[in-house]
Design a protein around this motif. Structure first.
Motif, PDB file in Angstrom:
ATOM      1  N   GLY A 102       0.794  -1.230   0.000  1.00  0.00           N
ATOM      2  CA  GLY A 102       0.000   0.000   0.000  1.00  0.00           C
ATOM      3  C   GLY A 102       0.822   1.274   0.000  1.00  0.00           C
ATOM      4  O   GLY A 102       0.262   2.372  -0.031  1.00  0.00           O
ATOM      5  N   LEU A 103       2.133   1.149   0.008  1.00  0.00           N
ATOM      6  CA  LEU A 103       2.991   2.325   0.053  1.00  0.00           C
ATOM      7  C   LEU A 103       3.312   2.840  -1.349  1.00  0.00           C
ATOM      8  O   LEU A 103       3.378   2.070  -2.294  1.00  0.00           O
ATOM      9  N   GLU A 104       3.530   4.133  -1.429  1.00  0.00           N
ATOM     10  CA  GLU A 104       3.872   4.769  -2.707  1.00  0.00           C
ATOM     11  C   GLU A 104       5.019   5.752  -2.494  1.00  0.00           C
ATOM     12  O   GLU A 104       5.227   6.253  -1.393  1.00  0.00           O
ATOM     13  N   GLY A 105       5.729   6.043  -3.553  1.00  0.00           N
ATOM     14  CA  GLY A 105       6.739   7.099  -3.570  1.00  0.00           C
ATOM     15  C   GLY A 105       7.805   6.983  -2.503  1.00  0.00           C
ATOM     16  O   GLY A 105       8.428   5.940  -2.324  1.00  0.00           O
ATOM     17  N   ALA A 106       7.992   8.095  -1.770  1.00  0.00           N
ATOM     18  CA  ALA A 106       9.064   8.181  -0.772  1.00  0.00           C
ATOM     19  C   ALA A 106       8.870   7.168   0.358  1.00  0.00           C
ATOM     20  O   ALA A 106       9.842   6.607   0.866  1.00  0.00           O
ATOM     21  N   GLU A 107       7.616   6.932   0.745  1.00  0.00           N
ATOM     22  CA  GLU A 107       7.352   5.954   1.811  1.00  0.00           C
ATOM     23  C   GLU A 107       7.800   4.554   1.388  1.00  0.00           C
ATOM     24  O   GLU A 107       8.385   3.816   2.178  1.00  0.00           O
ATOM     25  N   LYS A 108       7.507   4.203   0.156  1.00  0.00           N
ATOM     26  CA  LYS A 108       7.895   2.895  -0.370  1.00  0.00           C
ATOM     27  C   LYS A 108       9.419   2.769  -0.442  1.00  0.00           C
ATOM     28  O   LYS A 108       9.984   1.736  -0.068  1.00  0.00           O
ATOM     29  N   GLU A 109      10.083   3.814  -0.922  1.00  0.00           N
ATOM     30  CA  GLU A 109      11.546   3.802  -1.000  1.00  0.00           C
ATOM     31  C   GLU A 109      12.162   3.657   0.385  1.00  0.00           C
ATOM     32  O   GLU A 109      13.099   2.879   0.579  1.00  0.00           O
TER      33      GLU A 109
END
Length: 132
Positions: free
Chosen positions: A89-96
């Motif tokens: 469910g993570l995207e962008g900076a959170e996923k990185e």
């Protein structure tokens, strides 16, 4: 997955310089692939559709069918939970950031295991008194 689990076990029980180097060299790629699979939105959406389809179906009356259905439902449920905890469910900076932390955790875990194995190999105790 399974193969990496076997490699990890082998690294723990038959640890040597060559195996340790191969394990450490391949670990980042394994972590990346694991993250990619656990964060696959397409797989997650497919599992959610399967889960939703079971919620709308009537249960079967045959006990064998019911048992198998419950096992499949549990497998889907556990995979959905694993993917949720794996950052699907993570995207962008959170996923990185999540993936960076996951990679660092793998590195630290391997380093800790190697330190424990080295300390275990280095330990020795000589008994000089029969009462010891």
């Amino acid at each position: 997955g399974y193969v990496w689990g076997v490699a990890g076990h082998l690294n723990g029980v038959k640890n040597g310089d060559e195996l340790r180097a191969a394990y450490e060299e391949n670990q980042p790629a394994v972590v990346k692939v694991s993250s990619k699979v656990s964060q696959s939105k397409a797989v997650y959406d497919a599992l959610k559709k399967i889960e939703e389809s079971w919620e709308t179906q009537e249960s079967s009356s045959a006990s064998d069918d019911e048992f198998m259905t419950k096992q499949m439902q549990r497998a889907v449920e556990l995979n959905i939970r694993s993917m949720t905890l794996g950052g699907v469910g993570l995207e962008g900076a959170e996923k990185e950031r999540f993936n960076t932390i996951k990679m660092r955790l793998a590195e630290l875990s391997t380093k800790f295991s190697n330190n424990v194995l080295d300390a275990t190999k280095a330990f020795g105790y000589t008994v000089t008194d029969a009462e010891d």
